[in-house]
Design an enzyme around this catalytic site. Structure first.
Site, PDB file in Angstrom:
ATOM      1  N   GLU A   9       0.895  -1.295   0.097  1.00 44.51           N
ATOM      2  CA  GLU A   9       0.074  -0.038  -0.170  1.00 44.51           C
ATOM      3  C   GLU A   9       0.727   1.284   0.084  1.00 44.51           C
ATOM      4  O   GLU A   9       0.522   2.220  -0.504  1.00 44.51           O
ATOM      5  CB  GLU A   9      -1.082   0.029   1.235  1.00 44.51           C
ATOM      6  N   ASP A  82      -1.541  -4.405   3.847  1.00 43.42           N
ATOM      7  CA  ASP A  82      -1.507  -4.647   5.408  1.00 43.42           C
ATOM      8  C   ASP A  82      -2.315  -6.082   6.030  1.00 43.42           C
ATOM      9  O   ASP A  82      -3.076  -6.360   5.256  1.00 43.42           O
ATOM     10  CB  ASP A  82      -2.209  -3.420   6.189  1.00 43.42           C
ATOM     11  N   GLU A  86      -8.945  -4.711   6.605  1.00 41.43           N
ATOM     12  CA  GLU A  86      -8.689  -3.607   5.455  1.00 41.43           C
ATOM     13  C   GLU A  86      -7.872  -3.993   4.296  1.00 41.43           C
ATOM     14  O   GLU A  86      -8.334  -3.768   3.315  1.00 41.43           O
ATOM     15  CB  GLU A  86      -8.545  -2.206   6.151  1.00 41.43           C
ATOM     16  N   ARG A 299      -1.336  -2.061  14.129  1.00 44.08           N
ATOM     17  CA  ARG A 299      -2.741  -2.159  14.673  1.00 44.08           C
ATOM     18  C   ARG A 299      -3.048  -3.676  15.017  1.00 44.08           C
ATOM     19  O   ARG A 299      -3.056  -4.583  14.426  1.00 44.08           O
ATOM     20  CB  ARG A 299      -3.627  -1.961  13.226  1.00 44.08           C
ATOM     21  N   HIS A 343      -2.327 -10.610  15.316  1.00 38.58           N
ATOM     22  CA  HIS A 343      -1.040 -10.320  15.200  1.00 38.58           C
ATOM     23  C   HIS A 343      -0.462 -10.267  16.579  1.00 38.58           C
ATOM     24  O   HIS A 343      -1.203 -10.509  17.654  1.00 38.58           O
ATOM     25  CB  HIS A 343      -0.981  -8.841  14.924  1.00 38.58           C
TER      26      HIS A 343
END
Length: 684
Positions: A9, A82, A86, A299, A343
């Site tokens: 991205e 990512d 999203e 995130r 994660h």
């Protein structure tokens, strides 16, 4: 020779990964979404089971064509956006745009941008996870329905130009309710009585507690005077000494929300700025031997860390501080309710890359955030902080005074952050000892209202309620700020009059969906979609049933919610009607009350008190450009066109006479001349 194509991205990430993979790989960046719901229309077919109508994002044709061109000639295409919902959805859209086979394993995840991790990820591609994509689609479609359906009603019933969001409206509700608590708060008076002591070369204080059998609250001065009159300052008799050994466990590694909270409380960073810095640390920094990601993906709502990082931490601790400071090794696993745990926690990619070693390559702000993250992970592998908690009770004519103290026994994890905590050391006293007071005083106090939310405390409560996810906290706050529903006073957030009105309207008409319980439950539903437990369109169907009922009922509410502009005692120079303070996309401005017939507007002037160095008669004022960027210009414009982007300090340059300004951004923090190369002071 054809190369393998890797699509990410961010251009920064593309550069970092490109160097790691070498000449057989071409790495390109999407720079955001390439396919999405249209901006110009609803884009959701309600009658066709909520089917979204995706289109290519306007202005992105060049990027799409370049990616297609490279994909067509590549041996293999890797979609490396990512590693979250999203990112999964962006890869899914890319797969469609590039005509890739959905059965191919072309999705890779980089949880950290290091050479080893990147190369290992390329070796283990997988198919796109449709469950993650569907969870993102459900959120996107639901938010589109709420925004697209409610916003026109807000325009009509409250004020033109407004919009509503599902999660943002709940955040606004929390802020408004907190302000209502504050407004309704009635302060209560209370008094404290403290005694200063100096015994065995140790100064300490004791505070009045009450009677031997119960705590006594002093609510007025006469009550305080009665206690004072009964005290003999030379007769503080020790009636109890309690010493308790206590310990505190080291903190767990950071999640997104706890990092945002600490960065706000300790560094003064906004949630948005914290995420910008963390993104930079994740995507790659040139630390002398090439660009490398310094932290893992930022995130996350998990606290666990890998066994490799645990091992590195323990080795670092033993080498630096000794074995007694090293814990037994704890990966801090264990999934809490509502956590996706996709994660690891936010952690350094290498513990041996300590903050001091990378400081020369970082901005001051990057360094401070990296140090916060690095320290937290190392602390999580250290031993407990141990201390002795001491309480001494004194009896003075049947009045009890208490003194509390704390003495460190073993620093444990505090060793790395500066050692001893604040201590109140008490003298060695035993039951039956009698001591004196050097001074006894009374103080009046009043109870405080509840504190307004700060960004840190709002993020904390959103997480506690299960509202939003790590990737949404910053955007949620920014939305309600940008819409002028809330404003800042220092770090505190308070609702504007517009925010109060919008919240009242939403609570009156959409309380079924704009509430904490519904929004938290919807997050659980989205998690279940991601886990393949429920079908995403079923969730949308259940949601829409209640929402459609609210949409029909809103027409029955005849309450007047219209926000009245603040009319000024000033006439429009264009048409003669009154001017008023209005709310726009870039904040408040002054406009004509005869709009839309008259389009006259002007900025609300914020003065700086600085004289213009060019014309010598005008004053430098703060203005906002058409793109919403703040700048500083002479109020004699257009006669004088002097302007600078950075705030003037009021001083002039000793070399050229122009203004000195405070230039501050991600790379620079200094007082410098607006015209020449003179620098007065570097802030870092």
């Amino acid at each position: 020779m054809a190369k393998n194509l890797v699509i990410v991205e961010s251009p920064t990430k593309a550069r970092s990964i490109g160097k790691m993979l070498g000449s057989n790989y071409k790495v390109m960046a999407t720079v955001g979404h390439l396919r999405d719901l249209p901006k110009s229309k609803f884009g959701v077919d309600i009658e066709n089971n909520f089917e979204p109508e995706y289109i290519k994002v306007r202005g992105r044709a060049k990027t799409i064509n370049e990616l297609k061109k490279e994909a067509d000639k590549a041996d293999k295409v890797y979609l490396a956006t990512d590693p979250d919902r999203e990112g999964e959805a962006i890869s899914w859209h890319l797969e469609y745009l590039l005509g890739l086979d959905p059965d191919d394993k072309n999705r890779v995840e980089f949880h950290e941008i290091t050479k080893e991790n990147v190369k290992n990820a390329i070796k283990t591609p997988r198919q796109i996870d449709q469950n993650l994509v569907d969870a993102q689609q459900a959120r996107r479609v639901m938010d589109r329905i709420v925004g697209y359906e409610i916003s026109p009603i807000l325009w009509k019933r409250v004020k033109s130009g407004l919009s509503a969001g599902r999660v943002q409206s709940v955040a606004l509700k929390l802020i408004v309710e907190k302000q209502k608590e504050i407004d309704a708060f009635v302060p209560e008076e209370y008094w404290t009585i403290t005694a200063d002591h100096d015994y065995d070369n140790t100064k300490f204080i004791s505070e009045f507690y009450g009677k031997p059998s119960k705590k006594v609250k002093i609510s007025n001065e006469s009550g305080a005077n009665k206690v004072l009159d009964a005290i003999d300052k030379d007769n503080f008799k020790v009636v109890e000494v309690k010493k308790t050994k206590k310990s505190r466990k080291p903190p767990k590694p950071y999640t997104t929300s706890t990092l945002q909270q600490d960065a706000s409380n300790k560094l003064g960073y906004s949630t948005k700025y914290t995420m910008q810095l963390a993104q930079q640390l994740f995507e790659g920094i040139d630390v002398g031997d090439g660009s490398v990601g310094l932290i893992s993906y930022m995130r996350t709502d998990a606290t666990r860390i890998s066994s490799e990082i645990v091992g590195e931490s323990l080795k670092y601790i033993k080498d630096k501080y000794g074995d007694k400071y090293a814990g037994k090794g704890n990966n801090h696993g264990g999934k809490k309710k509502g956590s996706q745990d996709a994660h690891e926690a936010i952690r350094p990619t290498s513990i041996f890359r300590d903050p001091i070693s990378v400081k020369p390559y970082l901005t001051d702000q990057q360094y401070k955030l990296y140090k916060l993250i690095w320290t937290r992970v190392v602390q999580s592998q250290m031993t407990d902080y141990e201390y002795l908690s001491t309480t001494i009770n004194f009896d003075n004519n049947n009045l009890i005074f208490k003194s509390n103290g704390k003495i460190t026994i073993f620093e444990g994890f505090n060793k790395i952050s500066g050692g001893l905590e604040n201590e109140n050391i008490l003298p060695e006293l035993k039951e039956g000892d009698v001591i004196s007071a050097t001074k006894i005083k009374k103080d009046q106090h009043f109870t405080n209202p509840p504190a307004r939310y700060t960004e840190a405390s709002l993020v904390k409560v959103l997480e506690e309620f299960g509202i939003g996810r790590p990737s949404t906290y910053s955007a949620t706050i920014n939305q309600i700020v940008n819409r002028n529903y809330v404003e800042y006073e220092g770090r505190s957030i308070y609702p504007t009059e517009l925010g109060f009105t919008v919240n009242d309207f939403l609570q009156e008409n959409f309380d079924d969906i704009i509430n904490v319980v519904f929004t938290a439950d919807m997050e659980d539903q989205l998690d279940k979609i991601a886990e393949h437990k429920i079908y995403w369109k079923d969730v949308l169907g259940n949601f829409y049933t209640g929402f459609e009922k609210d949409m029909k009922n809103v027409k029955k509410d005849d309450t007047d919610y219209k926000v009245k502009d603040e009319v000024l005692d000033e006439k429009c120079p264009k048409c003669g009607h009154a001017l008023a303070i209005k709310h726009g996309r870039n904040g408040k401005f002054i406009g004509c009350t005869n709009f839309p017939e008259c389009d006259f507007t002007k900025s609300i002037v914020k003065t700086t008190g600085v004289t213009c160095p060019k014309c010598k008669t005008g004053e430098i004022i703060e203005k906002v450009s058409k793109k919403g960027k703040r700048f500083y210009a002479c109020d004699n414009y257009p006669k004088c066109e002097y302007a600078v982007w950075d705030p003037p300090t009021g001083e002039t340059c000793p070399e050229c006479g122009d203004l000195l300004v405070h230039k501050k951004n991600r790379k620079v923090d200094e007082i410098r001349c607006a015209n020449c190369d003179y620098i007065k002071e570097k802030k870092r």
